[in-house]
Design an enzyme around this catalytic site. Structure first.
Site, short mmCIF file in Angstrom:
data_model
loop_
_atom_site.label_atom_id
_atom_site.label_comp_id
_atom_site.label_asym_id
_atom_site.label_seq_id
_atom_site.Cartn_x
_atom_site.Cartn_y
_atom_site.Cartn_z
N CYS A 132 -2.78 35.03 10.03
CA CYS A 132 -2.55 35.84 11.24
C CYS A 132 -2.01 34.77 12.38
O CYS A 132 -2.86 34.63 13.20
CB CYS A 132 -4.06 36.72 11.56
N GLU B 4 0.90 -1.14 0.03
CA GLU B 4 -0.14 -0.02 0.00
C GLU B 4 0.88 1.28 0.22
O GLU B 4 0.95 2.00 0.97
CB GLU B 4 -0.98 -0.27 1.19
N SER B 5 1.60 1.69 -1.18
CA SER B 5 2.96 2.40 -1.27
C SER B 5 2.08 3.65 -1.65
O SER B 5 2.46 4.28 -2.63
CB SER B 5 3.94 2.11 -2.14
#
Length: 729
Positions: free
Chosen positions: A544, A391-392
């Site tokens: 901000c 599952e790269s």
């Protein structure tokens, strides 16, 4: 060490001032006898070249084989990796100009920041991963094949997922989902994929999740439900019987092998996911009792993301292969070993095995380590070699996406001017203690004792601050002491040479991993790399928030070599573009709406044989102010109506200035439709002009906004009227 320098500019004392200059005090000329400017350049190499820039920014390390510096000094994209021919390379600056130039100039009118996606790179990453495993399987005589999946959590963008299914179809590349929405999109996309492609269902599950996964199996999708918790098995058995579908079940094992880096927190016996050995045995027993042991076909594990070395990888895969073999011995119909994610990236080009942002192996070495470890255990136990799945996600999508943003101004550190008369007036107002500090400072400067200079300069500043707080020193004199102390520190080489470059970006929205987990990404100017950078800077975003800055860079640097803006450092709308690379995984999915800054604009670029080597196949403006307001449950349409009614109440339609409530409402409406980021120079400008109440406006058809850059709109509202309103207010 050079002497302290002073520019002697005649400055008259304030009117009515009677000098009480203490002639025992040294004059400015005595303290600053010569003007010897300090070098401000962080990089002092007279003859610059693109190869030096490539080395300076480590492009040859982290960028291979997709990024380089071309002869024009711009970042170049190699869409097909090492097989890219010279005429196929894509100049990133040309892509940015195409995307951001006004439509009347042949551009797309998109506003920055901008994500540039290269599907060709994505395709090459998939093919390279598959090729690495295919080669390792052949070289080691392995008896099964590799069949990867893409974890959609890395980047759930529709076009990214659809491209992966399309590009990976020929070698059965599938998808992994970790939530119900991800499962729905994976099911939909795989309807057009290879029938053998795996659909791996991970994550915590409820009845609806399991029912969806079982329905996917009923729809002839190759779906595997991976148990993360022991309790999930009861729901799988019950729901599968209820809807009459035989499930394919996997389980996730908690390995003892632990990844010690930052990304290894999910590994080990105390990891967040997976079953212990005792729980695995109970699952096997319960499946056997239910007559469903043949349904258990996959073992999954995950050591952690960004695995640094093949030594750790081999250790974990070997342990998992032993569990796999034991499940076979217990009677399970095991077919697939899913090694999870962990295939790392070399973010800084160091190829280090001791870093969270680097790895010490290649794709080929990774694949060989996995194949050899599984084969060794299976051969030792005398069992068939299983299909290898991984599952790269990070390794697949990171390279194909580049975030481009603009630096629009930079702080200035010019030497303050100090004159004899100005210095005389300043010293005249000092307290006795502060005047003593000044005497000590000047004496130390004359003697060349520069460390002592710093001590007395700081002491003098603190005394003057106290005088200011007491009301006995004016703000002009406080500014004088600041200037004097800055001059001292700069003249003796103690001033901080790092400048702040203000960038049109939100770190929280576009680079959340930098703020959240200190993840570093390569950040490089995408042009002017044939010029020597003359400054070092940190990057400050639009938000901000004091955390809205980038002050850590690859290579352990606290600042980045940068060029001057507009040649004088003043910034303006300088057109100085920076790129963040290797950010295609997670950053878009994790980004929020801090300060209500939405995501960037997006273009999708394919390599072509045209004159510029590329074609833009998709262009999407970034979210508007109205879009991000909706995310926080505001209703822009109602907000606009409130403001419109206010305008009708307080502004005369026949206002002599032309600012009637109708035109004001039109301008306000446009604000909801524009992106929240700073817009580049508007084609209409606000200047003093006789006969127009101090305002000048251009024709509306010359305006180009993010909201109309790629989608035509009939109701073009003037942005200029809002600018006029600001002046009237």
């Amino acid at each position: 060490m050079p002497a302290l320098a002073c520019v002697d500019t005649a400055v008259a004392p304030p009117p009515g001032h009677v000098s009480t200059w203490d002639r025992s005090l040294p004059t400015a000329e005595a303290i600053f006898p010569s003007a010897v400017p300090q070098p401000t350049n962080a990089i002092d190499i007279p003859h610059w070249s693109t190869s030096l820039s490539s080395t300076l920014y480590r492009v040859d390390g982290w960028g291979q084989p997709y990024f380089s510096v071309n002869s024009s000094g711009n970042i170049s994209i190699k869409p097909h990796g090492s097989e890219t021919l010279s005429y196929q390379e894509i100049d990133l600056l040309k892509v940015v100009k195409k995307a951001s130039d006004p439509k009347h100039s042949g551009g797309l009118g998109l506003q920055l920041p901008l994500i540039v996606r290269f599907p060709d790179v994505l395709k090459n990453r998939l093919e390279s991963l598959q090729s690495a495993f295919d080669s390792a399987i052949v070289e080691n005589g392995y008896g099964a094949h590799y069949q990867g999946v893409y974890p959609v959590k890395c980047n759930q963008d529709r076009y990214v997922v659809e491209d992966i299914v399309k590009f990976g179809g020929s070698f059965r590349f599938g998808l992994e989902a970790g939530s119900k929405p991800e499962l729905l999109l994976a099911m939909s996309c795989l309807c057009k994929g290879n029938a053998e492609s795996l659909l791996i269902c991970n994550g915590f599950k409820d009845a609806e999740y399991i029912a969806l996964a079982l329905i996917a199996r009923k729809l002839m999708l190759n779906t595997v439900i991976v148990l993360e918790q022991e309790e999930e098995l009861d729901m799988v058995i019950a729901i599968s019987r209820k809807i009459d579908v035989l499930p394919v079940i996997g389980l996730r094992a908690k390995l003892r092998t632990k990844h010690s880096g930052h990304f290894g927190s999910t590994s080990g016996e105390k990891g967040k996911f997976g079953l212990t050995t005792a729980q695995i045995l109970r699952v096997v027993k319960k499946l056997d009792q239910a007559g469903m042991l043949d349904c258990l076909q996959l073992l999954h594990f995950h050591i952690g993301s960004q695995i640094p070395s093949t030594v750790l990888l081999s250790d974990g895969v070997g342990e998992a292969a032993q569990i796999f073999a034991e499940l076979v011995r217990l009677g399970a119909n095991m077919k697939v070993i899913d090694i999870g994610g962990g295939l790392g990236l070399d973010y800084d080009g160091s190829k280090s095995t001791e870093s969270d942002i680097s790895v010490g192996y290649t794709l080929q070495e990774y694949a060989a380590s996995v194949v050899q470890s599984v084969k060794f255990v299976c051969d030792m136990k005398g069992i068939s070699h299983p299909i290898i799945c991984s599952e790269s996600g990070r390794a697949i999508v990171s390279h194909h996406s580049i975030l481009v943003f603009e630096a629009f101004s930079a702080s200035s550190y010019d030497s303050p001017e100090v004159s004899s008369l100005g210095l005389q007036y300043f010293v005249d107002r000092l307290s006795d203690d502060a005047r003593a500090d000044y005497r000590n400072l000047s004496a130390a400067a004359i003697r060349g004792e520069y460390e002592t200079c710093l001590l007395y300069a700081d002491q003098l500043k603190q005394r003057c601050v106290e005088q200011f707080k007491e009301g006995s020193l004016g703000i002009e004199q406080l500014a004088d002491v600041d200037g004097l102390c800055d001059l001292v520190t700069k003249a003796i080489g103690a001033a901080d040479p790092v400048r702040t470059y203000h960038v049109n970006l939100s770190v929280f929205t576009s680079i959340p991993d930098f703020w959240g987990i200190n993840q570093l990404f390569p950040i490089v100017p995408i042009h002017r790399l044939d010029e020597r950078p003359t400054s070092r800077g940190i990057l400050s975003d639009l938000t901000c928030d004091s955390d809205g800055k980038i002050d850590r860079f690859i290579g352990g640097q606290s600042s980045l070599p940068l060029h001057e803006l507009n040649g004088d450092g003043s910034g303006g709308r300088g057109g100085y573009y920076l790129g963040m690379f290797l950010g295609g995984a997670y950053e878009e999915a994790l980004g929020g709406v801090h300060n209500l800054f939405g995501g960037p604009s997006v273009v999708r670029v394919l390599q072509s044989d045209g004159p510029h080597s590329f074609a833009v196949t998709l262009a999407i403006p970034g979210p508007s102010s109205g879009d991000v307001l909706r995310v926080m449950q505001h209703e822009p349409e109602l907000m606009f109506e409130n403001l419109k009614h206010r305008a009708e109440e307080y502004i005369n339609q026949n206002d002599d200035g032309g600012m009637g409530h109708a035109s004001l409402a039109s301008g306000l409406a446009q604000c909801f439709k524009n992106m929240p980021y700073l817009a580049p120079g508007l084609s209409c400008c606000l200047t003093a002009a006789n006969g127009n109440n101090g305002c000048y406006f251009c024709n509306d058809e010359n305006l180009t906004t993010a909201s109309d850059s790629c989608v035509g709109e009939d109701d073009q509202w003037s942005y200029c009227v809002l600018l006029k309103l600001l002046v009237l207010i």
